[in-house]
Design a protein around this motif. Structure first.
Motif, PDB file in Angstrom:
ATOM      1  N   LYS A   1       0.855  -1.190   0.000  1.00 53.46           N
ATOM      2  CA  LYS A   1       0.000   0.000   0.000  1.00 53.46           C
ATOM      3  C   LYS A   1       0.890   1.240   0.000  1.00 53.46           C
ATOM      4  CE  LYS A   1      -4.001  -2.109   0.460  1.00 53.46           C
ATOM      5  NZ  LYS A   1      -5.017  -2.112  -0.564  1.00 53.46           N
ATOM      6  N   ARG A   2       0.484   2.234  -0.770  1.00 48.71           N
ATOM      7  CA  ARG A   2       1.227   3.492  -0.847  1.00 48.71           C
ATOM      8  C   ARG A   2       0.626   4.494   0.145  1.00 48.71           C
ATOM      9  NH1 ARG A   2       0.120   1.710  -5.636  1.00 48.71           N
ATOM     10  NH2 ARG A   2      -1.541   3.225  -5.977  1.00 48.71           N
ATOM     11  N   ILE A   3       1.490   5.040   0.994  1.00 42.92           N
ATOM     12  CA  ILE A   3       1.073   5.987   2.014  1.00 42.92           C
ATOM     13  C   ILE A   3       1.845   7.285   1.794  1.00 42.92           C
ATOM     14  CG2 ILE A   3       0.870   6.435   4.495  1.00 42.92           C
ATOM     15  CD1 ILE A   3      -0.666   3.890   3.518  1.00 42.92           C
ATOM     16  N   LEU A   4       1.121   8.403   1.729  1.00 41.44           N
ATOM     17  CA  LEU A   4       1.748   9.719   1.647  1.00 41.44           C
ATOM     18  C   LEU A   4       1.659  10.365   3.022  1.00 41.44           C
ATOM     19  CD1 LEU A   4       2.961  12.093  -0.016  1.00 41.44           C
ATOM     20  CD2 LEU A   4       0.607  12.840  -0.414  1.00 41.44           C
ATOM     21  N   VAL A   5       2.789  10.882   3.507  1.00 43.06           N
ATOM     22  CA  VAL A   5       2.833  11.568   4.788  1.00 43.06           C
ATOM     23  C   VAL A   5       3.202  13.027   4.521  1.00 43.06           C
ATOM     24  CG1 VAL A   5       3.858  11.653   7.089  1.00 43.06           C
ATOM     25  CG2 VAL A   5       3.596   9.454   5.928  1.00 43.06           C
TER      26      VAL A   5
ATOM     27  N   ASN B   1       6.325  20.019   2.170  1.00 45.51           N
ATOM     28  CA  ASN B   1       5.865  21.308   1.673  1.00 45.51           C
ATOM     29  C   ASN B   1       4.373  21.207   1.378  1.00 45.51           C
ATOM     30  OD1 ASN B   1       5.124  23.446  -0.077  1.00 45.51           O
ATOM     31  ND2 ASN B   1       7.235  23.660  -0.779  1.00 45.51           N
ATOM     32  N   ALA B   2       3.559  21.920   2.158  1.00 44.89           N
ATOM     33  CA  ALA B   2       2.107  21.845   1.996  1.00 44.89           C
ATOM     34  C   ALA B   2       1.676  22.277   0.602  1.00 44.89           C
ATOM     35  CB  ALA B   2       1.414  22.702   3.053  1.00 44.89           C
ATOM     36  N   HIS B   3       2.381  23.252   0.023  1.00 45.74           N
ATOM     37  CA  HIS B   3       2.018  23.737  -1.308  1.00 45.74           C
ATOM     38  C   HIS B   3       2.269  22.679  -2.387  1.00 45.74           C
ATOM     39  CE1 HIS B   3       1.121  27.807  -0.034  1.00 45.74           C
ATOM     40  NE2 HIS B   3       2.218  27.786   0.707  1.00 45.74           N
ATOM     41  N   ALA B   4       3.238  21.794  -2.149  1.00 46.67           N
ATOM     42  CA  ALA B   4       3.562  20.755  -3.120  1.00 46.67           C
ATOM     43  C   ALA B   4       2.785  19.458  -2.883  1.00 46.67           C
ATOM     44  CB  ALA B   4       5.067  20.461  -3.090  1.00 46.67           C
ATOM     45  N   ALA B   5       2.009  19.406  -1.814  1.00 38.91           N
ATOM     46  CA  ALA B   5       1.341  18.160  -1.419  1.00 38.91           C
ATOM     47  C   ALA B   5       0.378  17.642  -2.479  1.00 38.91           C
ATOM     48  CB  ALA B   5       0.617  18.344  -0.090  1.00 38.91           C
ATOM     49  N   LEU B   6      -0.381  18.526  -3.117  1.00 37.50           N
ATOM     50  CA  LEU B   6      -1.357  18.081  -4.113  1.00 37.50           C
ATOM     51  C   LEU B   6      -0.662  17.416  -5.301  1.00 37.50           C
ATOM     52  CD1 LEU B   6      -4.277  17.847  -5.087  1.00 37.50           C
ATOM     53  CD2 LEU B   6      -4.031  20.118  -6.096  1.00 37.50           C
ATOM     54  N   SER B   7       0.346  18.063  -5.857  1.00 40.72           N
ATOM     55  CA  SER B   7       1.020  17.467  -7.016  1.00 40.72           C
ATOM     56  C   SER B   7       1.749  16.186  -6.614  1.00 40.72           C
ATOM     57  CB  SER B   7       1.973  18.465  -7.684  1.00 40.72           C
ATOM     58  OG  SER B   7       2.952  18.901  -6.779  1.00 40.72           O
ATOM     59  N   SER B   8       2.339  16.149  -5.420  1.00 36.27           N
ATOM     60  CA  SER B   8       2.988  14.925  -4.946  1.00 36.27           C
ATOM     61  C   SER B   8       1.981  13.792  -4.826  1.00 36.27           C
ATOM     62  CB  SER B   8       3.641  15.148  -3.576  1.00 36.27           C
ATOM     63  OG  SER B   8       4.816  15.871  -3.685  1.00 36.27           O
ATOM     64  N   ALA B   9       0.825  14.104  -4.270  1.00 39.01           N
ATOM     65  CA  ALA B   9      -0.205  13.077  -4.087  1.00 39.01           C
ATOM     66  C   ALA B   9      -0.720  12.570  -5.431  1.00 39.01           C
ATOM     67  CB  ALA B   9      -1.351  13.637  -3.248  1.00 39.01           C
ATOM     68  N   GLU B  10      -0.972  13.473  -6.361  1.00 40.46           N
ATOM     69  CA  GLU B  10      -1.485  13.042  -7.666  1.00 40.46           C
ATOM     70  C   GLU B  10      -0.467  12.182  -8.403  1.00 40.46           C
ATOM     71  OE1 GLU B  10      -2.827  16.749  -9.402  1.00 40.46           O
ATOM     72  OE2 GLU B  10      -4.872  16.351  -8.717  1.00 40.46           O
ATOM     73  N   GLU B  11       0.814  12.486  -8.234  1.00 41.87           N
ATOM     74  CA  GLU B  11       1.870  11.700  -8.878  1.00 41.87           C
ATOM     75  C   GLU B  11       2.046  10.336  -8.215  1.00 41.87           C
ATOM     76  OE1 GLU B  11       6.607  12.010  -8.628  1.00 41.87           O
ATOM     77  OE2 GLU B  11       5.661  13.791  -9.500  1.00 41.87           O
ATOM     78  N   PHE B  12       1.997  10.301  -6.878  1.00 40.12           N
ATOM     79  CA  PHE B  12       2.249   9.086  -6.101  1.00 40.12           C
ATOM     80  C   PHE B  12       1.052   8.144  -6.066  1.00 40.12           C
ATOM     81  CE2 PHE B  12       2.887   7.140  -1.719  1.00 40.12           C
ATOM     82  CZ  PHE B  12       3.934   6.310  -2.088  1.00 40.12           C
ATOM     83  N   ASN B  13      -0.155   8.707  -6.186  1.00 38.73           N
ATOM     84  CA  ASN B  13      -1.394   7.924  -6.171  1.00 38.73           C
ATOM     85  C   ASN B  13      -1.511   7.054  -4.907  1.00 38.73           C
ATOM     86  OD1 ASN B  13      -3.856   7.156  -7.229  1.00 38.73           O
ATOM     87  ND2 ASN B  13      -2.989   5.472  -8.410  1.00 38.73           N
TER      88      ASN B  13
ATOM     89  N   PHE C   1      -7.270  18.017  -1.870  1.00 35.14           N
ATOM     90  CA  PHE C   1      -7.296  16.581  -2.186  1.00 35.14           C
ATOM     91  C   PHE C   1      -8.710  16.159  -2.597  1.00 35.14           C
ATOM     92  CE2 PHE C   1      -3.655  15.635   1.047  1.00 35.14           C
ATOM     93  CZ  PHE C   1      -2.701  16.012   0.115  1.00 35.14           C
ATOM     94  N   ARG C   2      -9.715  16.598  -1.827  1.00 29.05           N
ATOM     95  CA  ARG C   2     -11.105  16.206  -2.122  1.00 29.05           C
ATOM     96  C   ARG C   2     -11.582  16.775  -3.460  1.00 29.05           C
ATOM     97  NH1 ARG C   2     -11.501  17.234   3.369  1.00 29.05           N
ATOM     98  NH2 ARG C   2     -12.449  19.268   3.012  1.00 29.05           N
ATOM     99  N   ALA C   3     -11.008  17.908  -3.870  1.00 27.95           N
ATOM    100  CA  ALA C   3     -11.403  18.526  -5.138  1.00 27.95           C
ATOM    101  C   ALA C   3     -10.728  17.870  -6.339  1.00 27.95           C
ATOM    102  CB  ALA C   3     -11.067  20.019  -5.113  1.00 27.95           C
ATOM    103  N   SER C   4      -9.728  17.048  -6.091  1.00 25.46           N
ATOM    104  CA  SER C   4      -8.998  16.392  -7.174  1.00 25.46           C
ATOM    105  C   SER C   4      -9.702  15.097  -7.578  1.00 25.46           C
ATOM    106  CB  SER C   4      -7.577  16.053  -6.715  1.00 25.46           C
ATOM    107  OG  SER C   4      -6.960  15.153  -7.614  1.00 25.46           O
ATOM    108  N   PRO C   5     -10.028  14.936  -8.862  1.00 26.38           N
ATOM    109  CA  PRO C   5     -10.659  13.691  -9.301  1.00 26.38           C
ATOM    110  C   PRO C   5      -9.834  12.444  -8.962  1.00 26.38           C
ATOM    111  CG  PRO C   5     -10.770  15.344 -11.037  1.00 26.38           C
ATOM    112  CD  PRO C   5      -9.893  15.912  -9.953  1.00 26.38           C
ATOM    113  N   LYS C   6      -8.505  12.566  -8.967  1.00 24.67           N
ATOM    114  CA  LYS C   6      -7.642  11.419  -8.670  1.00 24.67           C
ATOM    115  C   LYS C   6      -7.592  11.085  -7.186  1.00 24.67           C
ATOM    116  CE  LYS C   6      -3.770  10.418 -10.656  1.00 24.67           C
ATOM    117  NZ  LYS C   6      -2.363  10.468 -11.104  1.00 24.67           N
TER     118      LYS C   6
END
Length: 127
Positions: free
Chosen positions: A6-10, A38-50, A72-77
């Protein structure tokens, strides 16, 4: 036969917090953990890491955890990925009294303990 980890993002602005959680979880050999400080980079990191689940600090400079969670909730991914807040702003007793929930969202109180983290992962990811 290999079992997919399982992939976990912290996400936490304190690198020592993300590092500790990464070491805790990866030693179980069940998880792959990505750190983001970096909170500002969290969305792109999450979308890339899935990720299968996101641990998210509440109090971070610039953008707080609530705003990051809304992104995160606004992102379709990411809209269906469970997000568990990590914070020192509530006590372990307050989290336990709410059955692991504070304000309708899943929380873990800092400092986190590996057994609590693993129980939280089991609850949200099954297994």
């Amino acid at each position: 036969m290999t079992i997919d980890k399982k992939r976990i993002l912290v996400v936490d602005d304190q690198p020592q917090n993300t590092r500790l959680l990464k070491l805790y979880l990866e030693q179980t050999n069940d998880y792959v953990v990505k750190e983001e400080n970096n909170a500002h980079a969290a969305l792109s990191s999450a979308e890339e890491f899935n990720p299968h689940l996101i641990f998210l600090d509440v109090m971070m400079p610039g953008v707080d955890g609530g705003e990051v969670a809304a992104r995160f909730r606004a992102s379709p991914k990411l809209k269906t990925v469970p997000t568990v807040f990590l914070t020192a702003a509530v006590t372990k007793a307050e989290v336990q009294a709410g059955g692991g929930m504070v304000g309708g969202a899943p929380f873990l109180a800092k400092p986190v303990v590996l057994s609590e983290v693993l129980a939280c992962l089991k609850q949200h990811l099954g297994g």
